[in-house]
Scaffold this motif. Structure first.
Motif, short mmCIF file in Angstrom:
data_model
loop_
_atom_site.label_atom_id
_atom_site.label_comp_id
_atom_site.label_asym_id
_atom_site.label_seq_id
_atom_site.Cartn_x
_atom_site.Cartn_y
_atom_site.Cartn_z
N ILE A 6 47.42 36.53 31.14
CA ILE A 6 48.42 36.36 32.20
C ILE A 6 47.80 36.68 33.56
CG2 ILE A 6 50.58 37.26 33.14
CD1 ILE A 6 51.50 37.69 30.25
N SER A 7 47.05 37.78 33.63
CA SER A 7 46.39 38.18 34.88
C SER A 7 45.41 37.11 35.34
CB SER A 7 45.66 39.51 34.69
OG SER A 7 46.57 40.54 34.39
N THR A 8 44.65 36.55 34.40
CA THR A 8 43.67 35.51 34.74
C THR A 8 44.37 34.27 35.29
OG1 THR A 8 42.18 36.32 33.03
CG2 THR A 8 41.77 34.11 33.87
N ASP A 44 31.02 28.57 52.25
CA ASP A 44 31.64 28.05 51.03
C ASP A 44 31.12 28.89 49.87
OD1 ASP A 44 33.26 25.48 51.51
OD2 ASP A 44 31.47 25.20 52.76
N VAL A 45 32.04 29.23 48.98
CA VAL A 45 31.66 30.09 47.85
C VAL A 45 32.20 29.52 46.55
CG1 VAL A 45 31.60 32.18 49.27
CG2 VAL A 45 33.72 31.55 48.09
N LEU A 46 31.55 29.91 45.47
CA LEU A 46 32.05 29.66 44.11
C LEU A 46 32.50 31.00 43.55
CD1 LEU A 46 29.44 27.25 42.45
CD2 LEU A 46 31.72 26.68 43.28
N ILE A 47 33.71 31.05 43.02
CA ILE A 47 34.21 32.27 42.38
C ILE A 47 34.37 32.01 40.89
CG2 ILE A 47 36.12 33.90 42.22
CD1 ILE A 47 36.63 33.54 45.16
N ASP A 48 33.61 32.75 40.10
CA ASP A 48 33.67 32.63 38.64
C ASP A 48 34.49 33.80 38.11
OD1 ASP A 48 33.28 32.50 35.92
OD2 ASP A 48 31.12 32.16 36.03
N CYS A 49 35.67 33.50 37.56
CA CYS A 49 36.56 34.56 37.10
C CYS A 49 36.53 34.73 35.58
CB CYS A 49 37.98 34.32 37.58
SG CYS A 49 38.67 32.72 37.12
N THR A 50 35.43 34.32 34.96
CA THR A 50 35.27 34.56 33.52
C THR A 50 35.33 36.07 33.26
OG1 THR A 50 33.85 32.61 33.35
CG2 THR A 50 33.77 34.18 31.53
N ASP A 51 36.09 36.46 32.27
CA ASP A 51 36.27 37.87 31.87
C ASP A 51 37.06 38.69 32.88
OD1 ASP A 51 34.82 37.47 29.50
OD2 ASP A 51 32.92 37.83 30.52
N TYR A 52 37.67 38.03 33.88
CA TYR A 52 38.59 38.74 34.77
C TYR A 52 39.82 39.16 33.95
CZ TYR A 52 42.10 39.49 38.39
OH TYR A 52 43.08 40.04 39.18
N PRO A 53 40.41 40.34 34.14
CA PRO A 53 40.13 41.34 35.18
C PRO A 53 39.18 42.45 34.76
CG PRO A 53 42.17 41.91 34.10
CD PRO A 53 41.67 40.66 33.41
#
Length: 570
Positions: A6-8, A44-53
């Protein structure tokens, strides 16, 4: 759906609301700031949210003011930006370090991450950092994962840093013999510079996969603090290469590998390299971000270094520097007895750092010692102290330990500031206590153990304490101490007093892990003495059942006992 999922999903939704676009699974691209610029800059950036949080998002910088060649365009004064290099500068990946002290927290959402990137950009464009954001680091270029490691002595770094800026020198370096991709090995008759980088079999290929027919290479630049261990670090077959060592000076600014190589080319340092070399190790010393000297090293394809191209081919070294230390125990310590306990005390002292260690023992290593001694089967039949001294001289790479063998107990005592007596034979122990060392007034630490280390005892005598016999009398007259000894005797009586070793000889059994514990306590006592110029107690007992972990401890002071024959009170 779990709470983490849910957080992701909420995080991803917020990124889209901030104008980010999904590039692939868990990876989003966006502009910071969303509109306009910060002091003339936008990124410009890439945000990788794998394994967030659970894990902080990875933030990759992919362009500055629309320029995707970050390796060229990154301002040289920008900080908290890590470059991850592989083969060419143009392939470098830059990650932004803006999420310090991360932990799973509902407030660390996408807008929080965006604001941290925004603050990072503001700080870099104004060179004004908040204290909690500006973590100290002396490195301009980060440490990369590497399959080649360079070992240097700090004396070389100091020597180079004292030279004139832009100065250079050629040195010989020794390293692991190269394996070749086509099979076989590099000839030891040739310098390692003869082989193009692409012909050498490295452990990691361009995709970070482990390659077959490859190994990790170790390079050693001989110097005062490292020459003695060069042969230990390398294989029997050592290759040699010519190395270029460069001091760039204190006013050198760069933020990427590409900019660093351009700095070298600008001063024509690359033209000093022989055109016959296919590769050359470059060792570069310059001032880091906080004024400390930084050492960076590369294995460079010389042909690409000569050319005016972005495709400089290299592999970055992991650099390890051996620095001299001031021994934490600045004492001359003598050890009488190089058995199980003595060998362990000696090893800890040398590893920790000691001014001088003197070891005396007349006994030879036997089969019964194996498994309960620092020495191995290679030393069977050899004098314990002699072989232990040889061994201790090889285990420390961070400093040169002063360890010496003495074949005379009294000579050892005379040269030492403090003496540790840990002889295993009861008759030899008593001979030292009540005859040879009876009139010695300098501090002596006596230590011994019972069968199975059920009772471990340390006694400290000096000109201001009672003698060892005073302690023996105390074990019978002091109620708490006497009780511990009675309990120990009952526990010891439960088990055989002797075991038969591989040679059929009776041997008092001991427990190696408890011997190590006792050795560490003796070293801790010495450490306390160095700091406070006194001992915390004059005796200490550790009592534990054979299969117990936590001992019962009793300590106290040893005064001259009224029933003792010693004359220390006079």
């Amino acid at each position: 759906m779990g709470s983490e999922e849910i957080s992701t999903n909420l995080f991803k939704t917020e990124l889209i609301e901030l104008g980010f676009l999904k590039i692939r699974k868990n990876v989003y691209q966006g502009r910071v700031p969303i509109k306009g610029d910060i002091n003339g800059y936008y990124i410009d950036v890439l945000i990788d949210c794998t394994d967030y949080p659970l894990v902080s998002p990875n933030i990759q910088l992919i362009s500055i003011n629309g320029d995707a060649k970050v390796y060229k365009s990154v301002p040289k004064n920008w900080r908290h930006l890590d470059e991850h290099t592989d083969k060419f500068p143009r392939d470098s990946i830059f990650t932004i370090c803006a999420l310090h002290n991360w932990y799973a927290n509902s407030s660390f959402n996408a807008r929080y991450v965006y604001n941290r990137i925004l603050e990072w950009l503001k700080s870099n464009t104004t060179s004004q950092w908040k204290e909690e954001e500006d973590l100290p680091s002396s490195r301009i270029l980060p440490k990369n994962i590497s399959d080649i490691t360079l070992y240097l002595g700090y004396d070389l770094v100091l020597h180079v840093s004292r030279q004139k800026p832009r100065s250079y020198s050629f040195n010989e370096i020794v390293h692991t013999r190269y394996l070749l991709k086509g099979g076989g090995e590099a000839s030891l008759k040739n310098y390692g510079n003869k082989y193009p980088i692409d012909s050498i079999a490295f452990l990691y290929d361009g995709s970070r996969n482990i390659a077959q027919n490859a190994k990790i290479y170790k390079f050693v630049m001989p110097g005062e603090y490292i020459s003695k261990i060069a042969m230990m670090l390398l294989d029997d077959e050592i290759q040699r290469s010519e190395t270029l060592v460069i001091f760039l000076g204190k006013k050198t600014f760069y933020k990427s590998v590409f900019q660093l190589f351009n700095e070298l080319k600008k001063h024509n340092i690359h033209k000093k390299i022989s055109s016959k070399h296919k590769n050359i190790p470059l060792v570069i010393v310059c001032e880091g971000e906080n004024g400390k000297f930084e050492t960076i090293a590369f294995l460079v394809e010389t042909e690409t270094l000569f050319e005016k191209t972005d495709d400089i081919k290299f592999r970055m070294f992991k650099t390890e520097i051996f620095k001299p230390i001031s021994p934490p125990i600045p004492l001359n310590v003598g050890i009488l007895g190089a058995g199980s306990l003595g060998s362990q005390i000696a090893k800890i002292l040398v590893s920790k750092g000691i001014k001088k260690l003197l070891i005396s023992d007349y006994d030879r290593l036997s089969v019964s010692n194996l498994g309960n001694h620092e020495l191995s089967g290679y030393s069977l039949g050899s004098n314990k102290a002699v072989d232990l001294v040889r061994y201790l001289r090889t285990i420390c790479c961070h400093y040169t330990p002063d360890v010496e063998y003495r074949n005379d107990d009294l000579l050892t005592v005379e040269e030492a500031d403090i003496v540790i007596v840990v002889v295993g034979s009861p008759s030899s122990f008593d001979q030292l206590a009540f005859n040879i060392l009876r009139s010695i007034n300098k501090p002596i630490i006596w230590a011994w153990v019972s069968e199975y280390n059920i009772l471990q005892e340390i006694v400290i005598t000096s000109d201001s304490t009672g003698c060892l016999n005073c302690y023996y009398l105390l074990t019978r007259s002091e109620p708490e101490l006497s009780k511990i000894h009675d309990l120990a005797r009952k526990e010891i009586d439960k088990y055989p007093k002797y075991i038969v070793d591989a040679c059929g000889d009776p041997h008092i059994p001991s427990q190696w892990e408890k011997t190590v514990f006792l050795a560490s306590q003796i070293v801790s006592i010495l450490n306390f003495y160095c700091k406070h110029k006194r001992f915390p107690f004059e005796y200490i007992n550790y009592f534990a059942g054979r299969y117990e972990i936590y001992p019962t401890i009793k300590n106290g002071h040893v005064s001259v006992h009224k029933n003792c024959f010693c004359n220390r009170s006079k």
